[in-house]
Scaffold this motif. Structure first.
Motif, PDB file in Angstrom:
ATOM      1  N   HIS A  46       6.946  15.527 -47.501  1.00  0.00           N
ATOM      2  CA  HIS A  46       7.300  15.992 -48.960  1.00  0.00           C
ATOM      3  C   HIS A  46       8.580  15.299 -49.425  1.00  0.00           C
ATOM      4  O   HIS A  46       8.711  14.776 -50.389  1.00  0.00           O
ATOM      5  CB  HIS A  46       7.139  17.428 -49.196  1.00  0.00           C
ATOM      6  N   LEU A  47       9.749  15.575 -48.359  1.00  0.00           N
ATOM      7  CA  LEU A  47      10.862  15.102 -48.618  1.00  0.00           C
ATOM      8  C   LEU A  47      11.058  13.548 -48.520  1.00  0.00           C
ATOM      9  O   LEU A  47      11.795  12.922 -49.516  1.00  0.00           O
ATOM     10  CB  LEU A  47      11.715  15.697 -47.448  1.00  0.00           C
ATOM     11  N   GLN A  48      10.383  13.167 -47.621  1.00  0.00           N
ATOM     12  CA  GLN A  48      10.097  11.332 -47.757  1.00  0.00           C
ATOM     13  C   GLN A  48       9.584  11.168 -48.871  1.00  0.00           C
ATOM     14  O   GLN A  48      10.149   9.980 -49.734  1.00  0.00           O
ATOM     15  CB  GLN A  48       9.274  10.742 -46.566  1.00  0.00           C
ATOM     16  N   ARG A  49       8.558  11.771 -49.575  1.00  0.00           N
ATOM     17  CA  ARG A  49       8.080  11.295 -50.876  1.00  0.00           C
ATOM     18  C   ARG A  49       9.041  11.440 -52.100  1.00  0.00           C
ATOM     19  O   ARG A  49       8.839  10.884 -52.969  1.00  0.00           O
ATOM     20  CB  ARG A  49       6.894  12.075 -51.203  1.00  0.00           C
ATOM     21  N   LEU A  50      10.025  12.219 -51.886  1.00  0.00           N
ATOM     22  CA  LEU A  50      10.829  12.463 -52.886  1.00  0.00           C
ATOM     23  C   LEU A  50      12.133  11.750 -52.611  1.00  0.00           C
ATOM     24  O   LEU A  50      13.255  11.584 -53.413  1.00  0.00           O
ATOM     25  CB  LEU A  50      11.170  13.983 -52.761  1.00  0.00           C
ATOM     26  N   GLY A  51      11.838  10.647 -51.791  1.00  0.00           N
ATOM     27  CA  GLY A  51      13.000   9.683 -51.616  1.00  0.00           C
ATOM     28  C   GLY A  51      14.288   9.993 -50.543  1.00  0.00           C
ATOM     29  O   GLY A  51      15.338   9.627 -50.758  1.00  0.00           O
ATOM     30  N   TYR A  52      13.868  10.824 -49.656  1.00  0.00           N
ATOM     31  CA  TYR A  52      14.932  11.241 -48.884  1.00  0.00           C
ATOM     32  C   TYR A  52      14.259  11.268 -47.359  1.00  0.00           C
ATOM     33  O   TYR A  52      13.692  11.952 -46.778  1.00  0.00           O
ATOM     34  CB  TYR A  52      15.280  12.999 -49.005  1.00  0.00           C
ATOM     35  N   PRO A  53      15.019  10.174 -46.977  1.00  0.00           N
ATOM     36  CA  PRO A  53      14.418   9.626 -45.598  1.00  0.00           C
ATOM     37  C   PRO A  53      15.025  10.918 -44.444  1.00  0.00           C
ATOM     38  O   PRO A  53      15.903  11.212 -44.471  1.00  0.00           O
ATOM     39  CB  PRO A  53      14.966   8.401 -45.149  1.00  0.00           C
ATOM     40  N   VAL A  54      13.839  11.337 -43.619  1.00  0.00           N
ATOM     41  CA  VAL A  54      14.202  12.348 -42.683  1.00  0.00           C
ATOM     42  C   VAL A  54      14.287  11.989 -41.208  1.00  0.00           C
ATOM     43  O   VAL A  54      13.514  11.231 -40.929  1.00  0.00           O
ATOM     44  CB  VAL A  54      13.203  13.359 -42.953  1.00  0.00           C
ATOM     45  N   ALA A  55      15.245  12.341 -40.653  1.00  0.00           N
ATOM     46  CA  ALA A  55      14.981  12.422 -38.921  1.00  0.00           C
ATOM     47  C   ALA A  55      14.920  13.807 -38.404  1.00  0.00           C
ATOM     48  O   ALA A  55      15.846  14.521 -38.775  1.00  0.00           O
ATOM     49  CB  ALA A  55      16.471  11.559 -38.540  1.00  0.00           C
ATOM     50  N   VAL A  56      14.056  13.798 -37.411  1.00  0.00           N
ATOM     51  CA  VAL A  56      13.792  15.033 -36.733  1.00  0.00           C
ATOM     52  C   VAL A  56      14.397  15.092 -35.198  1.00  0.00           C
ATOM     53  O   VAL A  56      13.926  14.269 -34.675  1.00  0.00           O
ATOM     54  CB  VAL A  56      12.317  15.302 -36.766  1.00  0.00           C
ATOM     55  N   LEU A  57      15.225  15.876 -34.978  1.00  0.00           N
ATOM     56  CA  LEU A  57      15.596  16.118 -33.680  1.00  0.00           C
ATOM     57  C   LEU A  57      15.076  16.999 -32.945  1.00  0.00           C
ATOM     58  O   LEU A  57      14.918  18.239 -33.153  1.00  0.00           O
ATOM     59  CB  LEU A  57      17.182  16.127 -33.483  1.00  0.00           C
ATOM     60  N   ASP A  58      14.084  17.020 -31.923  1.00  0.00           N
ATOM     61  CA  ASP A  58      13.179  17.613 -31.433  1.00  0.00           C
ATOM     62  C   ASP A  58      13.549  18.198 -30.338  1.00  0.00           C
ATOM     63  O   ASP A  58      13.669  17.637 -29.075  1.00  0.00           O
ATOM     64  CB  ASP A  58      11.555  17.154 -31.306  1.00  0.00           C
ATOM     65  N   GLY A  59      14.161  19.389 -30.291  1.00  0.00           N
ATOM     66  CA  GLY A  59      14.824  19.987 -29.257  1.00  0.00           C
ATOM     67  C   GLY A  59      14.029  20.868 -28.256  1.00  0.00           C
ATOM     68  O   GLY A  59      14.296  21.309 -27.198  1.00  0.00           O
ATOM     69  N   THR A  60      12.570  20.530 -28.550  1.00  0.00           N
ATOM     70  CA  THR A  60      11.461  21.155 -27.674  1.00  0.00           C
ATOM     71  C   THR A  60      11.259  20.116 -26.738  1.00  0.00           C
ATOM     72  O   THR A  60      10.340  20.376 -25.932  1.00  0.00           O
ATOM     73  CB  THR A  60      10.365  21.784 -28.305  1.00  0.00           C
ATOM     74  N   ALA A  61      11.466  18.791 -26.993  1.00  0.00           N
ATOM     75  CA  ALA A  61      11.170  17.623 -26.172  1.00  0.00           C
ATOM     76  C   ALA A  61      12.248  16.824 -25.667  1.00  0.00           C
ATOM     77  O   ALA A  61      13.376  16.763 -26.062  1.00  0.00           O
ATOM     78  CB  ALA A  61      10.444  16.604 -27.318  1.00  0.00           C
ATOM     79  N   LEU A  62      12.109  16.615 -24.152  1.00  0.00           N
ATOM     80  CA  LEU A  62      12.995  16.001 -23.461  1.00  0.00           C
ATOM     81  C   LEU A  62      13.339  14.670 -23.321  1.00  0.00           C
ATOM     82  O   LEU A  62      11.947  13.770 -23.560  1.00  0.00           O
ATOM     83  CB  LEU A  62      12.855  16.335 -21.780  1.00  0.00           C
ATOM     84  N   GLU A  63      14.352  14.112 -23.466  1.00  0.00           N
ATOM     85  CA  GLU A  63      14.741  12.582 -23.462  1.00  0.00           C
ATOM     86  C   GLU A  63      14.291  12.058 -22.137  1.00  0.00           C
ATOM     87  O   GLU A  63      14.604  12.603 -21.173  1.00  0.00           O
ATOM     88  CB  GLU A  63      15.902  12.188 -23.814  1.00  0.00           C
ATOM     89  N   SER A  64      13.968  10.837 -22.145  1.00  0.00           N
ATOM     90  CA  SER A  64      13.902  10.131 -20.717  1.00  0.00           C
ATOM     91  C   SER A  64      13.809   8.673 -20.646  1.00  0.00           C
ATOM     92  O   SER A  64      13.915   8.282 -21.817  1.00  0.00           O
ATOM     93  CB  SER A  64      12.442  10.508 -20.302  1.00  0.00           C
ATOM     94  N   HIS A  65      13.839   8.096 -19.811  1.00  0.00           N
ATOM     95  CA  HIS A  65      13.699   6.602 -20.046  1.00  0.00           C
ATOM     96  C   HIS A  65      12.811   6.075 -20.690  1.00  0.00           C
ATOM     97  O   HIS A  65      12.981   5.065 -21.444  1.00  0.00           O
ATOM     98  CB  HIS A  65      13.754   5.907 -18.594  1.00  0.00           C
ATOM     99  N   HIS A  66      11.569   6.568 -20.608  1.00  0.00           N
ATOM    100  CA  HIS A  66      10.302   6.145 -21.443  1.00  0.00           C
ATOM    101  C   HIS A  66      10.233   6.740 -22.973  1.00  0.00           C
ATOM    102  O   HIS A  66       9.651   6.243 -23.798  1.00  0.00           O
ATOM    103  CB  HIS A  66       9.086   6.228 -20.846  1.00  0.00           C
TER     104      HIS A  66
END
Length: 267
Positions: A46-66
């Motif tokens: 919904h925020l995207q549709r209102l013109g607000y690009p959103v980035a989600v930082l998912d603290g429940t998912a681990l970063e990895s090489h892949h």
């Protein structure tokens, strides 16, 4: 699922001039499965549709090489193609979802060591976006939000489902970050309607938070199949954002939403 626009409900936003300032939207990740991510994606869409690009930082998912994410962005060598984040936001085309468990843990450790304003490090990394969602457990968010004017979103189930857990999350964030929260009772499409019980439990939660924590807690009920209710919550969240500025402490934002489209998943 993208939502249909409800133009007249957003009439009040027409007085705002959209600016690419990075807003912070903390969302507490519940420990159990539920309709939480569905609601989160709908809010972001919904925020995207209102013109607000959103980035989600998912603290429940681990970063990895892949599956690179926040940890790599904070390091000296982001992954090839990381600059595509800016391009996607610049054209309002995608919702960027990045694994962030290790990156947020590192920022939280820095905050606990006395490094003030660690979240300002996100501003140059995500400067092309209008809002960044921090989706993480309360224990991870607390050191990051200490001293800020942010109002995290706590999600719970309808009726009495999850209310004890919600109170514990409110308490943890109040004691360890000094912030108050918005609590949303999330009603998935298949759930039986129990509005009276949900209203009673939310009122009890408000009274308990006020009596024992000294907090004024805003509560609401949101059906994931109702675009109108999703929009209402999205606008409330934007009203409660703080601005991330690499040169200043976290300040309340006084602007709010205006259009967008698809999603790009990073994991």
């Amino acid at each position: 699922m993208l939502l249909d626009s409800v133009v007249h409900q957003a009439q009040g936003l027409h007085s705002y001039t959209p600016r690419r300032e990075l807003r912070l939207l903390p969302v507490v990740a519940p420990p159990e499965d539920g309709p939480w991510l569905e609601l989160l994606w709908q809010l972001c869409a919904h925020l995207q549709r209102l013109g607000y690009p959103v980035a989600v930082l998912d603290g429940t998912a681990l970063e990895s090489h892949h599956s690179p994410g926040l940890a790599q962005l904070l390091g000296a060598r982001p992954w090839p193609g990381a600059q595509g984040l800016d391009a996607g936001a610049a054209h309002d085309l995608s919702l960027a979802v990045l694994p962030a468990a290790r990156g947020l843990a590192w920022l939280a450790d820095r905050a606990q060591l006395g490094d003030d304003g660690v979240l300002q490090r996100l501003q140059p990394l995500l400067r092309a976006y209008a809002a960044v969602v921090l989706y993480a457990p309360a224990e991870r968010l607390a050191p990051l939000l200490l001293g800020s004017a942010s109002i995290p979103l706590v999600m719970t189930g309808p009726g009495a489902q999850g209310m004890v857990r919600s109170y514990r999350q409110l308490k943890h964030l109040a004691l360890h970050a000094g912030v108050r929260c918005t609590v949303a009772a999330v009603v998935p499409p298949q759930a039986a309607a129990q509005p009276h019980q949900t209203a009673q439990v939310l009122a009890t939660l408000q009274r308990s938070a006020h009596r024992h924590l000294g907090l004024q807690v805003h509560t609401t009920t949101v059906a994931t199949h109702s675009p109108r209710e999703i929009q209402r919550l999205a606008l409330q969240l934007m009203e409660n954002t703080v601005l991330l500025d690499c040169a200043m402490p976290l300040q309340p934002a006084h602007d709010a939403p205006a259009h967008a489209n698809a999603r790009t998943w990073s994991h």
